[in-house]
Design a protein around this motif. Structure first.
Motif, short mmCIF file in Angstrom:
data_model
loop_
_atom_site.label_atom_id
_atom_site.label_comp_id
_atom_site.label_asym_id
_atom_site.label_seq_id
_atom_site.Cartn_x
_atom_site.Cartn_y
_atom_site.Cartn_z
N VAL A 1 2.23 2.87 -10.37
CA VAL A 1 3.10 3.92 -9.86
C VAL A 1 3.85 4.56 -11.02
CG1 VAL A 1 3.43 2.89 -7.58
CG2 VAL A 1 4.99 2.30 -9.44
N ALA A 2 4.34 5.77 -10.77
CA ALA A 2 5.20 6.48 -11.71
C ALA A 2 6.55 6.66 -11.04
CB ALA A 2 4.59 7.83 -12.08
N PRO B 1 0.84 -1.21 0.00
CA PRO B 1 0.00 0.00 0.00
C PRO B 1 0.87 1.25 0.00
CG PRO B 1 0.04 -1.01 2.18
CD PRO B 1 0.77 -1.95 1.27
N LEU B 2 0.56 2.19 -0.89
CA LEU B 2 1.34 3.42 -1.02
C LEU B 2 0.42 4.63 -0.91
CD1 LEU B 2 3.58 2.47 -4.11
CD2 LEU B 2 4.06 2.09 -1.68
N ARG B 3 0.90 5.68 -0.27
CA ARG B 3 0.06 6.86 -0.05
C ARG B 3 -0.05 7.74 -1.28
NH1 ARG B 3 3.61 11.04 3.62
NH2 ARG B 3 5.68 10.52 2.79
N THR B 4 0.91 7.64 -2.20
CA THR B 4 0.86 8.38 -3.47
C THR B 4 1.46 7.48 -4.55
OG1 THR B 4 3.09 9.38 -3.50
CG2 THR B 4 1.39 10.49 -2.15
N PRO B 5 1.29 7.82 -5.82
CA PRO B 5 1.88 7.01 -6.88
C PRO B 5 3.32 7.39 -7.23
CG PRO B 5 0.44 8.66 -7.85
CD PRO B 5 0.35 8.84 -6.35
N LEU B 6 3.94 8.29 -6.46
CA LEU B 6 5.29 8.74 -6.76
C LEU B 6 6.33 7.84 -6.10
CD1 LEU B 6 5.10 12.63 -6.47
CD2 LEU B 6 4.59 11.15 -8.42
N VAL B 7 7.20 7.25 -6.90
CA VAL B 7 8.24 6.36 -6.42
C VAL B 7 9.58 6.79 -7.02
CG1 VAL B 7 9.11 3.98 -6.43
CG2 VAL B 7 6.66 4.42 -6.13
N HIS C 1 0.98 18.56 -5.38
CA HIS C 1 0.02 19.67 -5.37
C HIS C 1 -0.67 19.78 -6.73
CE1 HIS C 1 -1.16 23.91 -6.07
NE2 HIS C 1 -1.61 23.82 -4.82
N ASP C 2 0.12 19.73 -7.80
CA ASP C 2 -0.45 19.83 -9.15
C ASP C 2 -1.34 18.63 -9.46
OD1 ASP C 2 0.97 22.16 -9.41
OD2 ASP C 2 2.57 21.28 -10.62
N LEU C 3 -0.95 17.46 -8.98
CA LEU C 3 -1.73 16.25 -9.20
C LEU C 3 -3.10 16.38 -8.51
CD1 LEU C 3 -1.73 13.35 -10.33
CD2 LEU C 3 -0.70 12.59 -8.18
N GLN C 4 -3.10 16.83 -7.27
CA GLN C 4 -4.34 16.99 -6.53
C GLN C 4 -5.22 18.05 -7.18
OE1 GLN C 4 -4.04 17.37 -2.25
NE2 GLN C 4 -5.78 18.79 -2.19
N ILE D 1 9.26 10.75 -16.44
CA ILE D 1 8.34 11.26 -15.42
C ILE D 1 8.97 12.50 -14.78
CG2 ILE D 1 7.09 10.78 -13.30
CD1 ILE D 1 6.13 9.09 -15.61
N HIS D 2 8.44 13.66 -15.12
CA HIS D 2 9.01 14.91 -14.60
C HIS D 2 7.97 15.80 -13.93
CE1 HIS D 2 13.20 14.98 -16.32
NE2 HIS D 2 12.65 14.00 -17.02
N SER D 3 6.69 15.62 -14.25
CA SER D 3 5.66 16.50 -13.70
C SER D 3 4.39 15.70 -13.43
CB SER D 3 5.36 17.64 -14.69
OG SER D 3 4.69 17.13 -15.84
N ALA D 4 3.39 16.39 -12.88
CA ALA D 4 2.11 15.74 -12.60
C ALA D 4 1.46 15.25 -13.89
CB ALA D 4 1.19 16.72 -11.87
N SER D 5 1.69 15.92 -15.00
CA SER D 5 1.09 15.51 -16.26
C SER D 5 1.49 14.10 -16.65
CB SER D 5 1.49 16.48 -17.38
OG SER D 5 0.96 17.76 -17.16
N GLU D 6 2.78 13.79 -16.52
CA GLU D 6 3.25 12.44 -16.85
C GLU D 6 2.71 11.40 -15.86
OE1 GLU D 6 5.04 15.39 -18.59
OE2 GLU D 6 6.18 14.96 -16.74
N VAL D 7 2.57 11.80 -14.60
CA VAL D 7 2.01 10.88 -13.60
C VAL D 7 0.57 10.54 -13.95
CG1 VAL D 7 1.45 10.55 -11.17
CG2 VAL D 7 3.54 11.74 -11.80
#
Length: 358
Positions: free
Chosen positions: A265-266, A12-18, A286-289, A249-255
């Motif tokens: 995950v990204a 379980p992960l709290r965000t998709p950022l790895v 922040h941008d993802l949310q 993967i550099h920004s929320a757009s790619e995620v």
């Protein structure tokens, strides 16, 4: 607040950022700051097959043997003093990192051939690794090696590592396979729980002044995400593994795109190696949310796989339609000297298709 939790390899992960494998994991304090910023997991830098097999004086001998007759051989591998961190120190660093943070820590084993060195996967598990990522980086140069031979080597290696561990196993692949879906299914059957797409080959360059081959490391760009996006969108729902997208993967757009393709995950490295990595992670989240709230997505799970090939009624027709759309949409500008002189097919770097003349 939107729900940005996800899961990867059963974790379980709290965000998709790895954070993917990089030197960042050598610094515990930096990892702790990234965890506070919202990073959900980290993949350790890789432990190489060569480091395990050829240690201390043995690797010195291998690097210097025949140097008088072929001096360039010394340039292919670093000298012993700079040859990364040895196997024992790697395990110690993994254990230390695991004790210092609460997020999952994934060990990374980099090799190309089955053998006794794969036992280090078990040592990673004993040191506390939550999973192991097998990073297979191999460039065939022998004309006698067939694609079937190469793929079987990958499958055998995955099966050998799986025999050593009980924790989840992910496999990081390159994009250079003729029939990736078939190989992906065989890797799943051999014990892989996840696939990481894709490994970036670091191309060597030629030094024209000194006439030798030199290493060349170029960080990724956002455009590179297109290839793993396409492949994950094709594989999602067809191969029973979790997918991670890496490269670009550099920004929320790619995620967001990675999630919609079907990734869990990204993963990113280049974006964390320049500037203020902690602030960058916070900005991405922040941008993802913000995007999810504006587009009325309550959770990450709502979008996962929503733009995969399986999400359309007829996947084959979907592929043909995109092919035709790309061809039909492209036009040279009126000021282009090639506008009236174009003949034959011209390669266009998008989805691997050709641009047909008007």
């Amino acid at each position: 607040m939107v729900d940005m939790t996800t899961s990867y390899l059963g974790l379980p992960l709290r965000t998709p950022l790895v954070a993917s494998a990089s030197p960042i994991s050598q610094r515990v304090e930096k990892v702790k700051r990234l965890e506070e910023a919202g990073l959900a997991a980290i993949v350790m830098y890789s432990l190489f097959e060569e480091q395990i097999i050829h240690q201390s004086l043995e690797i010195d001998y291998l690097l210097s043997h025949g140097a008088d007759s072929f001096a360039e051989a010394l340039s292919y591998l670093p000298d012993t003093g700079r040859y990364s961190i040895g196997p024992e120190r790697y395990i110690e660093q993994l254990h230390k990192l695991k004790k210092s943070v609460d997020i999952p820590v994934i060990g990374s084993l980099n090799g190309v051939s089955p053998g006794g060195w794969v036992h280090y996967a078990q040592l990673m598990q004993e040191a506390g690794a939550d999973a192991v990522e097998l990073n297979i980086y191999y460039i065939p140069t022998d004309p006698a090696i067939t694609s079937a031979d190469l793929e079987q080597t990958y499958v055998d290696l995955v099966r050998a590592v799986r025999a050593e561990i009980t924790i989840p196993l992910a496999v990081k692949l390159s994009p250079q396979f003729t029939a990736l879906p078939n190989l992906a299914m065989r890797l799943a059957d051999a014990g892989a729980n996840g696939l990481v797409l894709f490994n970036r080959f670091y191309q060597a360059d030629f030094d024209l002044e000194n006439l030798n081959v030199v290493p060349s490391l170029t960080l990724s760009t956002p455009d590179e995400v297109r290839l793993p996006l396409r492949e994950v969108a094709i594989l999602y729902g067809r191969v029973p593994v979790d997918f991670a997208i890496t490269s670009g993967i550099h920004s929320a757009s790619e995620v967001l795109k990675a999630m919609m393709a079907g990734a869990r995950v990204a993963m990113m490295a280049s974006a964390l190696l320049v500037g203020n990595a902690t602030a960058h992670v916070r900005d991405m989240l922040h941008d993802l949310q913000t995007w999810m709230e504006e587009h009325e997505y309550d959770s990450i799970s709502m979008m996962q796989g929503s733009m995969s090939q399986k999400a359309v009624a007829e996947p084959a027709a979907f592929e043909r339609a995109n092919y035709m759309k790309v061809l039909g949409a492209y036009r040279f500008s009126s000021g282009s000297s090639a506008h009236a002189a174009l003949t034959g097919d011209m390669l266009y770097p998008f989805l691997g298709v050709g641009i047909e003349n008007d």
